[in-house]
Design a protein around this motif. Structure first.
Motif, mmCIF file in Angstrom:
data_model
loop_
_atom_site.group_PDB
_atom_site.id
_atom_site.type_symbol
_atom_site.label_atom_id
_atom_site.label_comp_id
_atom_site.label_asym_id
_atom_site.label_seq_id
_atom_site.Cartn_x
_atom_site.Cartn_y
_atom_site.Cartn_z
ATOM 1 N N ARG A 1 40.903 -36.318 -73.674
ATOM 2 C CA ARG A 1 40.792 -37.754 -73.430
ATOM 3 C C ARG A 1 39.845 -38.392 -74.436
ATOM 4 O O ARG A 1 38.816 -37.836 -74.769
ATOM 5 N N TYR B 1 48.170 -37.063 -75.575
ATOM 6 C CA TYR B 1 47.403 -36.143 -74.728
ATOM 7 C C TYR B 1 47.439 -36.593 -73.260
ATOM 8 O O TYR B 1 47.185 -37.772 -72.950
ATOM 9 N N GLY B 2 47.664 -35.663 -72.373
ATOM 10 C CA GLY B 2 47.836 -35.895 -70.936
ATOM 11 C C GLY B 2 47.054 -37.049 -70.351
ATOM 12 O O GLY B 2 47.612 -38.065 -69.945
ATOM 13 N N GLY B 3 45.716 -36.889 -70.300
ATOM 14 C CA GLY B 3 44.896 -37.902 -69.646
ATOM 15 C C GLY B 3 45.010 -39.282 -70.289
ATOM 16 O O GLY B 3 44.735 -40.293 -69.650
ATOM 17 N N LYS C 1 48.193 -40.842 -63.844
ATOM 18 C CA LYS C 1 47.057 -39.979 -63.492
ATOM 19 C C LYS C 1 45.738 -40.733 -63.597
ATOM 20 O O LYS C 1 45.333 -41.433 -62.659
ATOM 21 N N LYS C 2 45.020 -40.614 -64.686
ATOM 22 C CA LYS C 2 43.705 -41.257 -64.761
ATOM 23 C C LYS C 2 43.835 -42.782 -64.809
ATOM 24 O O LYS C 2 42.993 -43.495 -64.277
ATOM 25 N N HIS D 1 38.015 -39.060 -57.961
ATOM 26 C CA HIS D 1 38.315 -37.890 -58.798
ATOM 27 C C HIS D 1 37.982 -36.638 -57.991
ATOM 28 O O HIS D 1 36.977 -35.974 -58.237
ATOM 29 N N SER E 1 35.632 -33.323 -64.921
ATOM 30 C CA SER E 1 36.738 -32.586 -65.523
ATOM 31 C C SER E 1 36.263 -31.221 -66.010
ATOM 32 O O SER E 1 35.171 -31.105 -66.561
ATOM 33 N N ASP F 1 42.967 -32.838 -58.084
ATOM 34 C CA ASP F 1 42.304 -33.734 -59.042
ATOM 35 C C ASP F 1 41.991 -35.124 -58.496
ATOM 36 O O ASP F 1 40.992 -35.711 -58.873
ATOM 37 N N PHE G 1 47.706 -30.564 -63.623
ATOM 38 C CA PHE G 1 47.495 -30.578 -65.072
ATOM 39 C C PHE G 1 46.162 -29.888 -65.293
ATOM 40 O O PHE G 1 45.123 -30.529 -65.385
ATOM 41 N N ARG H 1 46.149 -26.788 -71.745
ATOM 42 C CA ARG H 1 46.500 -27.155 -70.366
ATOM 43 C C ARG H 1 47.829 -26.561 -69.920
ATOM 44 O O ARG H 1 48.703 -26.278 -70.730
ATOM 45 N N ALA I 1 37.012 -31.388 -71.985
ATOM 46 C CA ALA I 1 38.064 -32.274 -71.463
ATOM 47 C C ALA I 1 38.024 -33.659 -72.086
ATOM 48 O O ALA I 1 38.978 -34.420 -72.015
ATOM 49 N N PHE J 1 36.272 -42.726 -65.292
ATOM 50 C CA PHE J 1 37.479 -43.132 -64.549
ATOM 51 C C PHE J 1 37.299 -44.349 -63.640
ATOM 52 O O PHE J 1 38.252 -44.781 -63.005
HETATM 53 O O1 SAT Z 1 42.205 -36.459 -68.183
HETATM 54 S S1 SAT Z 1 43.058 -35.313 -67.878
HETATM 55 O O2 SAT Z 1 43.921 -35.654 -66.781
HETATM 56 O O3 SAT Z 1 43.830 -34.941 -69.029
HETATM 57 C C1 SAT Z 1 42.110 -34.002 -67.354
HETATM 58 C C2 SAT Z 1 40.752 -34.406 -66.998
HETATM 59 O O4 SAT Z 1 39.964 -34.680 -67.909
HETATM 60 O O5 SAT Z 1 40.397 -34.483 -65.798
#
Ligand code: SAT
Ligand code: MN
Length: 586
Positions: free
Chosen positions: A73, A201-203, A209-210, A230, A252, A279, A301, A371, A433, A451
Motif C-alpha cells: 500500500r 497492488y491489492g490494498g 477492501k481498505k 480493521h 497489517s 481483516d 488477502f 500475498r 505491508a 484506514f
Molecule cells: O492493504 S492490504 O489489504 O493489501 C493488506 C494490509 O495492509 O492490511
C-alpha cells in the motif's frame, strides 16, 4: 458496449459516464458466473497477466507478478478528499475534492484506449444483512477482476441487493502506465466514491477492501452510529459448547490471519476456534444492547511469508486450491515457495522478480509482502456464522501491536473509556505491508492509522459515544505477542499457544477468571493463566512477559502525548484524562 446486465439506471448512467471518460475499446459487464471465470482466466493466461501453477499440486491456483515498485500500500499517495481539511484530520493526507477530481479525471481521460473496462458489481457482507453494502468497481485490470471474485460476493447478487436505487460505492481503477508519480488512491467519502490510478497492488486497487470497507466505511459509520474496523472476528467454542465471539485489531502483517485461524495446542484441544473474518469487522449495536459484527469480505488477502503447516495449517488448507498468489517465489515444477514455508529452501527457485534464485544470498526469494488471495469457503475452520446476515455478538475486543519491549503479553482495560484509550494509543513496529521503513515504532490507533477515513480525534469521540448505545459492551483487552528477552528471543511462543491468552480473555468475559489490578489494567495472576503442558515456558517466564517497567512506561506515556498533541484540536478530553490517570497509577 456489450449490453448491461442490470436495469439499474444509476449504474448504467455512471458506467456510461466513466466509459466516456476512459474510452475503453470494450465494456465487459461481469456476472460472477463460473463460465465467466473460466473465460477470464484464459484471457489472463493468454495476456501473461497470470501464470498457471502446477494443477496437480495446486488445483485452480494461479500466479501473478507485479511491477517491482508496486508491492505494498502507498500510504503517502492515499488521499482523503473531504470538503475541508479538518474533516480528514491531521493523520490523513487531505486534498481538495474538486481539484482532485479534475486532476485524476485528467489522468484517466482516454486511459483505457485499446483496453477493456470491466464492470464489477460486488456485495460487502452477507446478502440480506442490514450492514451489507454494494459497490461497483470499474477497472481495466483482469487481476483485479479475478481477485475481487474471491474477496467479495461478486456478480448478480450485488444488483439484487442494490435494487433500483443509486446507493452504491463508485470505484474507478485505471492502471495507466503504472508510474509511481501518477499513483493515487483518492477517497471522496461524501460522494461514496474512490479513484485509484497507476497501481495494481491489492490494498490500493481491490476497492471493496481498505477503500470502501474501512476508509469510506468508517466515515459512514461515524455518521450512522456503527463501527468499521480493521479487525479479525473469531468464534471460540469452549469444551462445553459455549461460543464466544471476539474481534481483534492488529496492524497489517501482525498476525490477524494467524489468530483468526488459531489451532489450540494439545492441552487445550477441546477448544475450537473458527474464523468469521481475518481483516475487517463492521459492527453495530443490536436491540439487545450488544455489539454485532459481520465480516464484509468473502476471501483472505494474507501475507505468505511465515505461513506454514505449523504456524497456520488452516491458512495452508485455504490456499491449496482456487488461490491467486502474488510475488511469491516459484519452484521449477510450478509450485510456490516463500520464506518460512519450509525450514530449508528448495535448491533452485525463480524469485518474485522472475530471476533465478539459489539459497545463501541476501535477497529473499518471495517479496516480504507477497500475498495469497483465497476464498473464505476453503477454510476448514471457517465459522458458519460468517454468512449470517445478523452478524455475531461480540464479547471481547482485543487491541495489539508488534513491540519488542515495554508492552506486556496481555492486560484488560478497567472499562470502556480506558479501553478506548488503550486502543487509541496502540503502537507497532512498521511492516512491509506499506511502503517505507520497516521496524520503526509508530502509533497506530486501533490499527486504523492508514484506514480511518476521517478525523482521528472525532473517531475517538465516536468510539466513546458508542458506549451509550451498548448496555452490554464487549470487554476490551490489549495483547503483545512480540516482546523479546534481553537475548533478543521472543518471550512468548505465539501461534497456537495464543489460545492460552484467548482462554483467559474468554473466561474474563464470562466472569470465570480472576485478575489482579496493575497500573495498566487487569492482569492474570499466575493461577489464572493456564501454563500446563508448555515446554520452555513457566511462571517465571510469564512474569517476564508481563513485567511493567515503570521507567519504560514513563517514556511510553510521553509518546502517547506526542500523538495526542498532533490530534489536539479534536482530542476528546476523556482521553487526556485517561493519560493523567495512567501516569498517576505508574
Ligand atoms: O492493504 S492490504 O489489504 O493489501 C493488506 C494490509 O495492509 O492490511
Ligand atoms: Mn489489513
Amino acid at each position: 458496449m456489450i449490453k448491461p446486465n442490470t436495469s439499474n439506471p444509476a449504474v448504467i448512467g455512471w458506467v456510461e459516464e466513466m466509459a466516456g471518460l476512459c474510452q475503453p475499446d470494450r465494456v465487459f459487464w461481469c456476472d460472477g458466473s463460473e463460465a465467466e471465470k473460466a473465460s477470464l482466466l484464459e484471457e489472463a493466461l493468454t495476456q501473461g497477466i497470470l501464470l498457471r501453477l502446477n494443477q496437480k499440486k495446486l488445483p485452480g491456483c494461479y500466479y501473478h507478478r507485479s511491477t517491482a515498485d508496486d508491492v505494498a500500500r502507498s500510504e503517502d499517495r492515499t488521499l482523503i478528499c473531504t470538503p475541508t481539511p479538518e474533516e480528514a484530520g491531521p493523520a490523513n493526507n487531505w486534498a481538495a475534492p474538486a481539484e482532485t477530481y479534475q486532476k485524476l479525471k485528467g489522468l484517466c481521460a482516454g486511459g483505457m484506449r485499446g483496453r477493456t473496462l470491466y464492470v464489477i458489481p460486488y456485495l460487502m457482507g452477507p446478502p440480506g444483512s442490514p450492514l451489507a453494502k454494494v459497490g461497483l468497481e470499474l477497472t481495466d485490470s483482469l487481476y483485479v477482476v479475478l481477485s475481487m471474485r474471491i474477496m467479495t460476493r461478486m456478480g448478480q447478487v450485488a444488483y439484487r441487493e442494490l435494487g433500483s436505487g443509486p446507493d452504491f460505492n463508485r470505484g474507478l481503477h485505471c492502471m495507466l502506465k503504472m508510474e509511481a508519480r501518477h499513483r493515487y488512491i483518492a477517497h471522496f467519502p461524501q460522494d461514496n466514491a474512490v479513484i485509484s490510478t497507476s497501481s495494481n497492488y491489492g490494498g490500493n486497487v481491490l476497492l471493496g477492501k481498505k477503500c470502501l470497507a474501512l476508509r469510506i466505511g468508517s466515515w459512514q459509520a461515524n455518521k450512522q452510529g456503527w463501527l468499521a474496523e480493521h479487525m479479525l472476528i473469531l468464534s471460540a467454542e469452549s469444551p462445553t459448547g459455549e461460543k464466544t465471539f471476539v474481534t481483534a485489531a492488529f496492524p497489517s502483517s501482525c498476525g490477524k490471519t494467524n489468530f483468526a485461524m488459531l489451532v489450540p495446542p494439545p492441552h487445550l484441544a477441546a477448544w475450537k476456534i473458527r474464523t468469521v473474518g481475518d481483516d475487517i469487522a463492521w459492527m453495530k449495536p443490536g436491540a439487545d444492547g450488544r455489539l454485532y459484527a459481520i465480516n464484509p469480505e468473502a476471501g483472505y488477502f494474507g501475507v505468505a511469508p511465515g505461513t506454514n503447516e505449523r504456524t497456520n495449517p488452516n491458512a495452508m488448507a485455504s490456499i491449496a486450491r482456487d488461490t491467486i498468489y502474488t510475488n511469491v517465489a516459484l519452484t521449477p515444477d510450478g509450485d510456490v515457495w516463500w520464506e518460512g514455508k519450509t525450514d530449508e529452501p528448495p535448491a533452485e527457485l525463480t524469485d518474485w522478480r522472475g530471476r533465478p534464485w539459489t539459497p545463501g544470498g541476501n535477497e529473499p526469494a518471495a517479496h516480504p509482502n507477497s500475498r495469497f488471495c483465497a476464498p473464505m469457503k476453503n477454510n476448514p475452520a471457517g465459522a458458519p456464522e460468517a454468512d449470517d446476515p445478523k452478524g455475531v455478538p461480540i464479547s471481547a475486543i482485543i487491541f495489539g501491536g508488534r513491540r519488542g519491549t515495554t508492552i506486556p503479553l496481555v492486560y484488560q482495560a478497567f472499562n470502556w473509556i480506558h479501553g478506548v484509550y488503550i486502543g487509541a494509543t496502540m503502537s507497532s513496529e512498521t511492516t512491509a505491508a506499506a511502503t517505507g521503513e520497516v521496524g520503526k515504532i509508530r502509533r497506530d490507533p486501533m490499527g486504523m492509522l492508514p484506514f480511518c477515513g476521517y478525523n482521528m480525534g472525532q473517531y475517538f469521540q465516536h468510539w466513546l459515544r458508542m458506549r451509550k448505545k451498548l448496555t452490554n459492551p464487549p470487554r476490551i483487552f490489549y495483547v503483545n505477542w512480540f516482546r523479546r528477552d534481553k537475548e533478543g528471543k521472543f518471550l512468548w511462543p505465539g501461534f497456537g499457544e495464543n489460545m492460552r491468552v484467548l482462554k483467559w480473555i474468554v473466561d474474563r468475559t464470562h466472569g470465570r477468571a480472576d485478575a489482579w489490578e496493575a497500573p495498566l489494567g487487569w492482569v492474570p495472576g499466575p493461577r489464572d493463566f493456564d501454563l500446563d503442558g508448555m515446554k520452555d515456558f513457566d511462571a517465571a517466564r510469564l512474569a517476564q512477559a508481563q513485567e511493567i517497567d515503570v521507567e519504560d512506561w514513563r517514556r511510553e506515556a510521553l509518546s502517547h502525548d506526542e500523538l495526542f498533541f498532533k490530534l489536539y484540536a479534536d482530542l476528546p478530553k476523556e482521553l487526556a484524562f485517561q493519560r493523567e490517570l495512567l501516569v498517576a497509577r505508574l
